[in-house]
Design a protein around this motif. Sequence first.
Motif, PDB file in Angstrom:
ATOM      1  N   ILE A  56      19.324  33.289  45.993  1.00  0.00           N
ATOM      2  CA  ILE A  56      20.009  33.532  44.713  1.00  0.00           C
ATOM      3  C   ILE A  56      21.077  34.609  44.896  1.00  0.00           C
ATOM      4  CG2 ILE A  56      19.745  34.348  42.340  1.00  0.00           C
ATOM      5  CD1 ILE A  56      16.843  33.112  42.477  1.00  0.00           C
ATOM      6  N   PHE A  57      20.708  35.712  45.553  1.00  0.00           N
ATOM      7  CA  PHE A  57      21.684  36.781  45.787  1.00  0.00           C
ATOM      8  C   PHE A  57      22.884  36.253  46.571  1.00  0.00           C
ATOM      9  CE2 PHE A  57      18.209  40.069  45.201  1.00  0.00           C
ATOM     10  CZ  PHE A  57      18.772  40.642  44.070  1.00  0.00           C
ATOM     11  N   SER A  64      22.014  40.443  49.988  1.00  0.00           N
ATOM     12  CA  SER A  64      20.637  40.158  49.605  1.00  0.00           C
ATOM     13  C   SER A  64      19.641  41.224  50.058  1.00  0.00           C
ATOM     14  CB  SER A  64      20.216  38.778  50.114  1.00  0.00           C
ATOM     15  OG  SER A  64      20.307  38.707  51.518  1.00  0.00           O
ATOM     16  N   ARG A  65      19.657  41.595  51.340  1.00  0.00           N
ATOM     17  CA  ARG A  65      18.663  42.574  51.826  1.00  0.00           C
ATOM     18  C   ARG A  65      18.813  43.909  51.125  1.00  0.00           C
ATOM     19  NH1 ARG A  65      20.521  42.075  57.140  1.00  0.00           N
ATOM     20  NH2 ARG A  65      20.623  39.856  57.247  1.00  0.00           N
ATOM     21  N   ALA A  66      20.038  44.391  51.031  1.00  0.00           N
ATOM     22  CA  ALA A  66      20.275  45.680  50.382  1.00  0.00           C
ATOM     23  C   ALA A  66      19.831  45.629  48.921  1.00  0.00           C
ATOM     24  CB  ALA A  66      21.744  46.075  50.482  1.00  0.00           C
ATOM     25  N   SER A  67      20.181  44.555  48.220  1.00  0.00           N
ATOM     26  CA  SER A  67      19.815  44.428  46.807  1.00  0.00           C
ATOM     27  C   SER A  67      18.303  44.364  46.625  1.00  0.00           C
ATOM     28  CB  SER A  67      20.462  43.182  46.205  1.00  0.00           C
ATOM     29  OG  SER A  67      21.871  43.271  46.278  1.00  0.00           O
ATOM     30  N   MET A  68      17.630  43.604  47.487  1.00  0.00           N
ATOM     31  CA  MET A  68      16.171  43.489  47.373  1.00  0.00           C
ATOM     32  C   MET A  68      15.485  44.813  47.686  1.00  0.00           C
ATOM     33  SD  MET A  68      15.041  39.708  48.689  1.00  0.00           S
ATOM     34  CE  MET A  68      16.046  39.606  50.156  1.00  0.00           C
ATOM     35  N   ILE A  69      15.912  45.468  48.754  1.00  0.00           N
ATOM     36  CA  ILE A  69      15.272  46.729  49.136  1.00  0.00           C
ATOM     37  C   ILE A  69      15.461  47.769  48.039  1.00  0.00           C
ATOM     38  CG2 ILE A  69      15.361  48.670  50.768  1.00  0.00           C
ATOM     39  CD1 ILE A  69      15.970  46.536  52.964  1.00  0.00           C
ATOM     40  N   LEU A  70      16.664  47.870  47.514  1.00  0.00           N
ATOM     41  CA  LEU A  70      16.896  48.837  46.435  1.00  0.00           C
ATOM     42  C   LEU A  70      16.057  48.494  45.203  1.00  0.00           C
ATOM     43  CD1 LEU A  70      20.741  49.338  46.791  1.00  0.00           C
ATOM     44  CD2 LEU A  70      18.977  51.076  47.174  1.00  0.00           C
TER      45      LEU A  70
END
Length: 147
Positions: A56-57, A64-70
Motif C-alpha cells: 500500500i505504501f 514503506s520501511r521508514a513509514s512502517m518503522i516510524l
Amino acid sequence: MFGKANDSLARVLTHAVEGIDKPRHQVAREAGMHRETLLRIMRGERPIGLDEAARIFEVCGAYSRASMILALAGQEELACEWMRSEMGEFLEEFFSSLPVHLQRTLGRRIEDLRPRWANGTSQLVARMLAKHIDDIANRDISMALPR
C-alpha cells in the motif's frame, strides 16, 4: 480491536492513501487486494500484514520501511510528514544499512551494547549529522566566495 500497533499503522496508511490522487479502488487493485479489504485495513477493522502495508505504501509513493518503522515506534506524525520526503528516503536507507554496519564494525563487541545507550546514541548521531550538514554548507559558501 487488534492492538495499538495495528491502529497506528492503519492511521498512517490512511494518511498515505488520502494523500495521493488515485481513487481507493485503484490503490487496492495496484496493491493486489480488494477495495473492501483496503477500507477495512484503513479503518483498523482488519489486522494488517507488513507485506500488505508495504504494498500500500509503495502504491502511494511512500517509503514503506521508514513509514512502517516510524508508525510502529509510535511516531505517527513523523511517519505521515516524512513518508514521501528526502527524510523518509534517508531513514529507509539508514534503517536498512544500520544493522549490517553495526555487525561489521562491532563484531563480537555487539554483545557489550546496552539498551540504555540507545537514546544517547541517537542524540549523538543527530548531532553528528547536523555538524556534517553545517560543514557541507560552509564548504559550499567558501567555494562561492571570490578569492
